[in-house]
Design a protein around this motif. Sequence first.
Motif, PDB file in Angstrom:
ATOM      1  N   CYS A  93     -25.549  52.891   9.889  1.00  0.00           N
ATOM      2  CA  CYS A  93     -25.267  52.677   8.467  1.00  0.00           C
ATOM      3  C   CYS A  93     -26.261  51.634   7.954  1.00  0.00           C
ATOM      4  N   ARG A  94     -26.409  51.583   6.644  1.00  0.00           N
ATOM      5  CA  ARG A  94     -27.309  50.627   6.011  1.00  0.00           C
ATOM      6  C   ARG A  94     -26.472  49.562   5.308  1.00  0.00           C
ATOM      7  N   THR A  95     -26.760  48.288   5.575  1.00  0.00           N
ATOM      8  CA  THR A  95     -26.032  47.198   4.907  1.00  0.00           C
ATOM      9  C   THR A  95     -26.501  47.084   3.462  1.00  0.00           C
ATOM     10  N   SER A  96     -25.803  46.281   2.683  1.00  0.00           N
ATOM     11  CA  SER A  96     -26.159  46.107   1.268  1.00  0.00           C
ATOM     12  C   SER A  96     -27.561  45.529   1.110  1.00  0.00           C
ATOM     13  N   ASP A  97     -28.043  44.787   2.119  1.00  0.00           N
ATOM     14  CA  ASP A  97     -29.406  44.248   2.026  1.00  0.00           C
ATOM     15  C   ASP A  97     -30.429  45.139   2.736  1.00  0.00           C
ATOM     16  N   GLY A  98     -30.049  46.381   3.058  1.00  0.00           N
ATOM     17  CA  GLY A  98     -31.010  47.356   3.555  1.00  0.00           C
ATOM     18  C   GLY A  98     -31.218  47.412   5.053  1.00  0.00           C
ATOM     19  N   VAL A  99     -30.485  46.611   5.816  1.00  0.00           N
ATOM     20  CA  VAL A  99     -30.652  46.596   7.271  1.00  0.00           C
ATOM     21  C   VAL A  99     -29.869  47.752   7.889  1.00  0.00           C
ATOM     22  N   LEU A 100     -30.507  48.470   8.840  1.00  0.00           N
ATOM     23  CA  LEU A 100     -29.816  49.543   9.555  1.00  0.00           C
ATOM     24  C   LEU A 100     -29.085  48.960  10.753  1.00  0.00           C
ATOM     25  N   LEU A 101     -27.806  49.318  10.910  1.00  0.00           N
ATOM     26  CA  LEU A 101     -26.987  48.889  12.048  1.00  0.00           C
ATOM     27  C   LEU A 101     -26.454  50.131  12.750  1.00  0.00           C
ATOM     28  N   ARG A 102     -26.499  50.118  14.104  1.00  0.00           N
ATOM     29  CA  ARG A 102     -25.919  51.229  14.857  1.00  0.00           C
ATOM     30  C   ARG A 102     -24.405  51.223  14.629  1.00  0.00           C
ATOM     31  N   LYS A 103     -23.878  52.377  14.229  1.00  0.00           N
ATOM     32  CA  LYS A 103     -22.448  52.538  13.964  1.00  0.00           C
ATOM     33  C   LYS A 103     -22.110  54.010  14.125  1.00  0.00           C
ATOM     34  N   GLY A 104     -21.011  54.282  14.854  1.00  0.00           N
ATOM     35  CA  GLY A 104     -20.654  55.676  15.129  1.00  0.00           C
ATOM     36  C   GLY A 104     -20.987  55.991  16.570  1.00  0.00           C
ATOM     37  N   SER A 105     -21.525  57.170  16.816  1.00  0.00           N
ATOM     38  CA  SER A 105     -21.873  57.513  18.197  1.00  0.00           C
ATOM     39  C   SER A 105     -23.381  57.689  18.319  1.00  0.00           C
ATOM     40  N   GLY A 106     -23.876  57.341  19.509  1.00  0.00           N
ATOM     41  CA  GLY A 106     -25.309  57.468  19.724  1.00  0.00           C
ATOM     42  C   GLY A 106     -25.696  57.108  21.142  1.00  0.00           C
ATOM     43  N   THR A 107     -26.981  57.340  21.447  1.00  0.00           N
ATOM     44  CA  THR A 107     -27.536  57.057  22.763  1.00  0.00           C
ATOM     45  C   THR A 107     -28.706  56.094  22.622  1.00  0.00           C
ATOM     46  N   HIS A 108     -28.640  55.007  23.373  1.00  0.00           N
ATOM     47  CA  HIS A 108     -29.733  54.023  23.414  1.00  0.00           C
ATOM     48  C   HIS A 108     -30.317  54.062  24.814  1.00  0.00           C
ATOM     49  N   ILE A 144     -22.826  57.191   6.711  1.00  0.00           N
ATOM     50  CA  ILE A 144     -23.342  57.193   8.082  1.00  0.00           C
ATOM     51  C   ILE A 144     -24.596  58.074   8.094  1.00  0.00           C
ATOM     52  N   LEU A 145     -25.673  57.536   8.656  1.00  0.00           N
ATOM     53  CA  LEU A 145     -26.940  58.249   8.752  1.00  0.00           C
ATOM     54  C   LEU A 145     -27.191  58.643  10.202  1.00  0.00           C
ATOM     55  N   LYS A 146     -27.929  59.713  10.425  1.00  0.00           N
ATOM     56  CA  LYS A 146     -28.326  60.137  11.777  1.00  0.00           C
ATOM     57  C   LYS A 146     -29.823  59.853  11.897  1.00  0.00           C
ATOM     58  N   ILE A 147     -30.198  59.051  12.918  1.00  0.00           N
ATOM     59  CA  ILE A 147     -31.599  58.653  13.057  1.00  0.00           C
ATOM     60  C   ILE A 147     -32.072  58.754  14.499  1.00  0.00           C
ATOM     61  N   VAL A 148     -33.375  58.737  14.662  1.00  0.00           N
ATOM     62  CA  VAL A 148     -34.016  58.484  15.947  1.00  0.00           C
ATOM     63  C   VAL A 148     -34.960  57.323  15.663  1.00  0.00           C
ATOM     64  N   TYR A 149     -34.778  56.214  16.397  1.00  0.00           N
ATOM     65  CA  TYR A 149     -35.574  55.016  16.142  1.00  0.00           C
ATOM     66  C   TYR A 149     -36.170  54.521  17.454  1.00  0.00           C
ATOM     67  N   ILE A 150     -37.471  54.253  17.442  1.00  0.00           N
ATOM     68  CA  ILE A 150     -38.131  53.687  18.609  1.00  0.00           C
ATOM     69  C   ILE A 150     -38.437  52.224  18.302  1.00  0.00           C
ATOM     70  N   PHE A 151     -37.879  51.331  19.126  1.00  0.00           N
ATOM     71  CA  PHE A 151     -38.070  49.900  18.952  1.00  0.00           C
ATOM     72  C   PHE A 151     -39.466  49.488  19.416  1.00  0.00           C
ATOM     73  N   PRO A 152     -39.965  48.334  18.948  1.00  0.00           N
ATOM     74  CA  PRO A 152     -41.288  47.859  19.377  1.00  0.00           C
ATOM     75  C   PRO A 152     -41.423  47.710  20.902  1.00  0.00           C
ATOM     76  N   ASN A 153     -40.317  47.432  21.616  1.00  0.00           N
ATOM     77  CA  ASN A 153     -40.388  47.259  23.079  1.00  0.00           C
ATOM     78  C   ASN A 153     -40.318  48.581  23.840  1.00  0.00           C
ATOM     79  N   GLY A 154     -40.265  49.712  23.124  1.00  0.00           N
ATOM     80  CA  GLY A 154     -40.227  51.018  23.777  1.00  0.00           C
ATOM     81  C   GLY A 154     -38.838  51.606  23.912  1.00  0.00           C
ATOM     82  N   ASP A 155     -37.774  50.825  23.631  1.00  0.00           N
ATOM     83  CA  ASP A 155     -36.411  51.357  23.646  1.00  0.00           C
ATOM     84  C   ASP A 155     -36.284  52.419  22.551  1.00  0.00           C
ATOM     85  N   GLN A 156     -35.328  53.336  22.736  1.00  0.00           N
ATOM     86  CA  GLN A 156     -35.095  54.368  21.730  1.00  0.00           C
ATOM     87  C   GLN A 156     -33.609  54.520  21.457  1.00  0.00           C
ATOM     88  N   TYR A 157     -33.264  54.695  20.189  1.00  0.00           N
ATOM     89  CA  TYR A 157     -31.882  54.968  19.780  1.00  0.00           C
ATOM     90  C   TYR A 157     -31.858  56.293  19.042  1.00  0.00           C
TER      91      TYR A 157
END
Length: 134
Positions: A24-39, A6-19
């Motif tokens: 976690c990172r899938t086997s093909d490298g994609v980050l998926l929200r998992k655990g607790s967080g604020t969007h 499980i990784l802790k990140i701050v990510y800003i989406f192209p539309n201005g949303d923020q997480y």
Amino acid sequence: MSETTILKIVYIFPNGDQYDGECCRTSDGVLLRKGSGTHTSASGIMYTGEWDNDKMNGRGTLTHPSGAFYSGLFRDNMYHGKGTYRFPDGTEYTGTFNNNRFEGEGEFTDSQGLVWRGMFHNKAALGLKLKVNV
């Protein structure tokens, strides 16, 4: 899909949303929200709670700039299970939700503060009874 740490990140989406939270990172490298967080959406809608498979899953709170909010259980980005939804006018439903709809036993508090109890199904609530505290 193989999940690792499980990784802790701050990510800003192209539309201005923020997480801000766990993922976690899938086997093909994609980050998926998992655990607790604020969007937080660019329009001011905020969800704080549990995530799984990049969706709101588990316990959380969703607040709207209008003053409306939902606090309770989510499944696949929908209100599902026990929860409370408060409308911008202060009226409130507490009970069971099924795919974003009132479903099952619940209580509705009207604008005068009167509490109505009964069975809810979609937009119908037949046989509601006024809850009297004595």
